[in-house]
Design a protein around this motif. Structure first.
Motif, PDB file in Angstrom:
ATOM      1  N   LYS A 114       0.835  -1.206   0.000  1.00  0.00           N
ATOM      2  CA  LYS A 114       0.000   0.000   0.000  1.00  0.00           C
ATOM      3  C   LYS A 114       0.868   1.254   0.000  1.00  0.00           C
ATOM      4  O   LYS A 114       0.653   2.177  -0.783  1.00  0.00           O
ATOM      5  CB  LYS A 114      -0.929   0.005   1.207  1.00  0.00           C
ATOM      6  CG  LYS A 114      -1.870   1.199   1.273  1.00  0.00           C
ATOM      7  CD  LYS A 114      -2.755   1.093   2.503  1.00  0.00           C
ATOM      8  CE  LYS A 114      -3.773   2.167   2.685  1.00  0.00           C
ATOM      9  NZ  LYS A 114      -3.613   3.424   2.106  1.00  0.00           N
ATOM     10  N   LYS A 115       1.884   1.247   0.853  1.00  0.00           N
ATOM     11  CA  LYS A 115       2.778   2.407   0.946  1.00  0.00           C
ATOM     12  C   LYS A 115       3.705   2.496  -0.264  1.00  0.00           C
ATOM     13  O   LYS A 115       3.864   3.550  -0.867  1.00  0.00           O
ATOM     14  CB  LYS A 115       3.597   2.304   2.235  1.00  0.00           C
ATOM     15  CG  LYS A 115       4.465   3.495   2.494  1.00  0.00           C
ATOM     16  CD  LYS A 115       5.175   3.359   3.826  1.00  0.00           C
ATOM     17  CE  LYS A 115       6.086   4.548   4.061  1.00  0.00           C
ATOM     18  NZ  LYS A 115       6.806   4.428   5.328  1.00  0.00           N
ATOM     19  N   LYS A 149      -4.098   4.378  -3.145  1.00  0.00           N
ATOM     20  CA  LYS A 149      -5.005   5.265  -2.416  1.00  0.00           C
ATOM     21  C   LYS A 149      -6.156   4.512  -1.744  1.00  0.00           C
ATOM     22  O   LYS A 149      -6.968   5.119  -1.066  1.00  0.00           O
ATOM     23  CB  LYS A 149      -5.579   6.333  -3.356  1.00  0.00           C
ATOM     24  CG  LYS A 149      -4.532   7.182  -4.020  1.00  0.00           C
ATOM     25  CD  LYS A 149      -3.720   7.974  -3.025  1.00  0.00           C
ATOM     26  CE  LYS A 149      -2.730   8.877  -3.758  1.00  0.00           C
ATOM     27  NZ  LYS A 149      -1.603   9.255  -2.963  1.00  0.00           N
ATOM     28  N   LEU A 150      -6.241   3.222  -1.939  1.00  0.00           N
ATOM     29  CA  LEU A 150      -7.300   2.432  -1.304  1.00  0.00           C
ATOM     30  C   LEU A 150      -7.072   2.428   0.202  1.00  0.00           C
ATOM     31  O   LEU A 150      -5.947   2.272   0.671  1.00  0.00           O
ATOM     32  CB  LEU A 150      -7.285   0.996  -1.835  1.00  0.00           C
ATOM     33  CG  LEU A 150      -7.477   0.843  -3.343  1.00  0.00           C
ATOM     34  CD1 LEU A 150      -7.208  -0.586  -3.754  1.00  0.00           C
ATOM     35  CD2 LEU A 150      -8.879   1.260  -3.745  1.00  0.00           C
ATOM     36  N   TRP A 171      -6.286  -5.821  -5.226  1.00  0.00           N
ATOM     37  CA  TRP A 171      -5.504  -5.178  -6.284  1.00  0.00           C
ATOM     38  C   TRP A 171      -4.278  -6.031  -6.612  1.00  0.00           C
ATOM     39  O   TRP A 171      -3.978  -6.299  -7.769  1.00  0.00           O
ATOM     40  CB  TRP A 171      -5.069  -3.772  -5.856  1.00  0.00           C
ATOM     41  CG  TRP A 171      -4.098  -3.146  -6.804  1.00  0.00           C
ATOM     42  CD1 TRP A 171      -4.391  -2.426  -7.926  1.00  0.00           C
ATOM     43  CD2 TRP A 171      -2.658  -3.207  -6.740  1.00  0.00           C
ATOM     44  NE1 TRP A 171      -3.229  -2.036  -8.557  1.00  0.00           N
ATOM     45  CE2 TRP A 171      -2.150  -2.506  -7.850  1.00  0.00           C
ATOM     46  CE3 TRP A 171      -1.757  -3.791  -5.847  1.00  0.00           C
ATOM     47  CZ2 TRP A 171      -0.792  -2.360  -8.090  1.00  0.00           C
ATOM     48  CZ3 TRP A 171      -0.401  -3.649  -6.084  1.00  0.00           C
ATOM     49  CH2 TRP A 171       0.071  -2.944  -7.192  1.00  0.00           C
ATOM     50  N   PHE A 172      -3.599  -6.482  -5.560  1.00  0.00           N
ATOM     51  CA  PHE A 172      -2.397  -7.293  -5.745  1.00  0.00           C
ATOM     52  C   PHE A 172      -2.722  -8.599  -6.451  1.00  0.00           C
ATOM     53  O   PHE A 172      -1.979  -9.044  -7.326  1.00  0.00           O
ATOM     54  CB  PHE A 172      -1.741  -7.566  -4.384  1.00  0.00           C
ATOM     55  CG  PHE A 172      -0.491  -8.390  -4.480  1.00  0.00           C
ATOM     56  CD1 PHE A 172       0.700  -7.826  -4.909  1.00  0.00           C
ATOM     57  CD2 PHE A 172      -0.507  -9.732  -4.148  1.00  0.00           C
ATOM     58  CE1 PHE A 172       1.852  -8.584  -5.006  1.00  0.00           C
ATOM     59  CE2 PHE A 172       0.643 -10.499  -4.241  1.00  0.00           C
ATOM     60  CZ  PHE A 172       1.820  -9.922  -4.670  1.00  0.00           C
ATOM     61  N   GLU A 176       1.999 -12.418 -12.450  1.00  0.00           N
ATOM     62  CA  GLU A 176       2.807 -13.223 -11.523  1.00  0.00           C
ATOM     63  C   GLU A 176       4.225 -12.690 -11.367  1.00  0.00           C
ATOM     64  O   GLU A 176       4.775 -12.678 -10.262  1.00  0.00           O
ATOM     65  CB  GLU A 176       2.845 -14.695 -11.958  1.00  0.00           C
ATOM     66  CG  GLU A 176       1.523 -15.415 -11.808  1.00  0.00           C
ATOM     67  CD  GLU A 176       0.996 -15.425 -10.380  1.00  0.00           C
ATOM     68  OE1 GLU A 176       1.766 -15.703  -9.433  1.00  0.00           O
ATOM     69  OE2 GLU A 176      -0.200 -15.144 -10.209  1.00  0.00           O
ATOM     70  N   ALA A 177       4.824 -12.246 -12.448  1.00  0.00           N
ATOM     71  CA  ALA A 177       6.200 -11.726 -12.374  1.00  0.00           C
ATOM     72  C   ALA A 177       6.244 -10.461 -11.518  1.00  0.00           C
ATOM     73  O   ALA A 177       7.166 -10.279 -10.711  1.00  0.00           O
ATOM     74  CB  ALA A 177       6.748 -11.457 -13.771  1.00  0.00           C
ATOM     75  N   LEU A 178       5.256  -9.597 -11.666  1.00  0.00           N
ATOM     76  CA  LEU A 178       5.191  -8.383 -10.848  1.00  0.00           C
ATOM     77  C   LEU A 178       4.968  -8.743  -9.384  1.00  0.00           C
ATOM     78  O   LEU A 178       5.603  -8.175  -8.489  1.00  0.00           O
ATOM     79  CB  LEU A 178       4.081  -7.452 -11.341  1.00  0.00           C
ATOM     80  CG  LEU A 178       3.843  -6.205 -10.473  1.00  0.00           C
ATOM     81  CD1 LEU A 178       5.089  -5.319 -10.433  1.00  0.00           C
ATOM     82  CD2 LEU A 178       2.649  -5.430 -10.966  1.00  0.00           C
ATOM     83  N   LYS A 179       4.090  -9.695  -9.129  1.00  0.00           N
ATOM     84  CA  LYS A 179       3.842 -10.120  -7.749  1.00  0.00           C
ATOM     85  C   LYS A 179       5.134 -10.589  -7.090  1.00  0.00           C
ATOM     86  O   LYS A 179       5.467 -10.180  -5.979  1.00  0.00           O
ATOM     87  CB  LYS A 179       2.819 -11.260  -7.711  1.00  0.00           C
ATOM     88  CG  LYS A 179       1.415 -10.867  -8.027  1.00  0.00           C
ATOM     89  CD  LYS A 179       0.544 -12.111  -7.933  1.00  0.00           C
ATOM     90  CE  LYS A 179      -0.829 -11.892  -8.475  1.00  0.00           C
ATOM     91  NZ  LYS A 179      -1.631 -13.118  -8.401  1.00  0.00           N
TER      92      LYS A 179
END
Length: 120
Positions: free
Chosen positions: A16-17, A22-23, A32-33, A38-41
């Motif tokens: 989040k940070k 902004k959620l 959102w995640f 998968e690569a970004l995660k």
């Protein structure tokens, strides 16, 4: 999600940070995640671990000095501080998957780092 326990809670707060989301509700951040690639995660999870002092390195497990390796054979090294000492966990992913690829090996290393984080 691949993370569990305190590690998962702290990771969601960090995402989040870090991503300036902004959620307001952490549950929405987790949703959102979950829709990301998968690569970004995995990249975000590995960056989180770096921020908390757990370093993951996944690479081919070379079989000889000519730097030849067999497909599906990976080595992971996880370094972290345990009190004053730097600890290292070495393991290979031989025959874990059929076929094994770097993505799967990375996920297994993340699971191990998750265990380390939750045991602190």
């Amino acid at each position: 999600m691949i993370l569990t326990g305190k590690c998962k809670e702290d990771f969601i707060k960090w995402v989040k940070k870090r991503c300036n989301i902004k959620l307001h509700e952490l549950m929405k951040v987790e949703m959102w995640f979950s829709i990301q690639d998968e690569a970004l995660k995995n990249a975000l999870i590995i960056e989180f671990f770096v921020c908390v002092g757990i370093f993951i390195n996944v690479s081919p497990n070379y079989l000889d000095q000519d730097r030849k390796y067999s497909d599906g054979d990976f080595k992971a090294i996880i370094n972290f501080k345990d009190g004053r000492n730097t600890m290292s966990v070495d393991f290979t992913f031989e025959s874990c998957f059929n076929p094994c690829n770097r993505q799967e090996a990375t996920e297994q290393a993340i699971k191990k780092a998750n265990e380390i984080y939750n045991s602190k």
